[in-house]
Design an enzyme around this catalytic site. Sequence first.
Site, PDB file in Angstrom:
ATOM      1  N   TYR A   1      72.776 -39.053 -10.457  1.00  0.00           N
ATOM      2  CA  TYR A   1      72.022 -39.101  -9.207  1.00  0.00           C
ATOM      3  C   TYR A   1      72.922 -39.513  -8.051  1.00  0.00           C
ATOM      4  O   TYR A   1      72.911 -38.895  -6.979  1.00  0.00           O
ATOM      5  CB  TYR A   1      70.858 -40.072  -9.356  1.00  0.00           C
ATOM      6  CG  TYR A   1      69.886 -40.072  -8.199  1.00  0.00           C
ATOM      7  CD1 TYR A   1      68.952 -39.047  -8.059  1.00  0.00           C
ATOM      8  CD2 TYR A   1      69.882 -41.096  -7.261  1.00  0.00           C
ATOM      9  CE1 TYR A   1      68.053 -39.046  -7.007  1.00  0.00           C
ATOM     10  CE2 TYR A   1      68.983 -41.114  -6.215  1.00  0.00           C
ATOM     11  CZ  TYR A   1      68.070 -40.084  -6.088  1.00  0.00           C
ATOM     12  OH  TYR A   1      67.181 -40.084  -5.037  1.00  0.00           O
TER      13      TYR A   1
ATOM     14  N   SER B   1      70.367 -40.300  -0.154  1.00  0.00           N
ATOM     15  CA  SER B   1      69.885 -41.592  -0.648  1.00  0.00           C
ATOM     16  C   SER B   1      70.932 -42.646  -0.344  1.00  0.00           C
ATOM     17  O   SER B   1      72.132 -42.342  -0.232  1.00  0.00           O
ATOM     18  CB  SER B   1      69.655 -41.518  -2.166  1.00  0.00           C
ATOM     19  OG  SER B   1      69.412 -42.813  -2.712  1.00  0.00           O
TER      20      SER B   1
END
Length: 244
Positions: A151, A138
């Site tokens: 995350y 990401s």
Amino acid sequence: MPQPVAIVTGAARGIGKSIALTLARRGTAVLVADSSQQGRQTVDEMKEQGLEAIFRQADVSVPQSVRQVVETAQSHYRRLDWIVNNAGISAFKPIDEISIDEFDHILAVNLRAAFLFAKFGAPLLRQSPQAAIVNIASTRALMSEPHNEAYAAAKAGLLGLTHALANSLGPAVRINAVCPGWIATENTPALSPADHAQHPVGRVGLPSDIANMTAFLLSAEASFISGQAFVVDGGMTKKMIYTE
């Protein structure tokens, strides 16, 4: 050359589903691995299109579950060429509120699972002349906003794992990562013109944008690429932002 076989995790919906469909449409047999039974519906859709796919329900945070996915590929297809580690979860909570167990679970699903698939999949992958792994990271591996420590840490860890594995498993297996930016999936709220306009390319991303990059990195056309991370975000991470 025999039909390539790929494991795609988190393929019940969104980016993972798009990757599974894209690979299958290009002649790959796909093992859809997902914690949700919705993955079975994805496989049914694929079979209705005449595509080769099977489903295996799996919790990728559990080592034995990951091992069973790889064993399914071996028993059903007798080979494994590609792994796409797409499964991921998040919990955006202030550091005072997120529990240690939640933090650890996010790392287990997003990061440790990719290590486990490489570990258990390596013996089969080494038998393939076209072996490759793509880890879906990401842009949050590179930049952050408040309350996404777990995350961001997991996705950043994926980038380190990617180049480490590229050295450890090369030259038999190539490993690369893709860092998606803002990708609109079936669960994304309605987008405004301003949402699209803030991207240098003029639009929010689609799952197919990530699927196409993934398919390229798995292909023979990318045979000289390994250990790299590719940002696919419409240019957002290269845009300077000033307060008016």
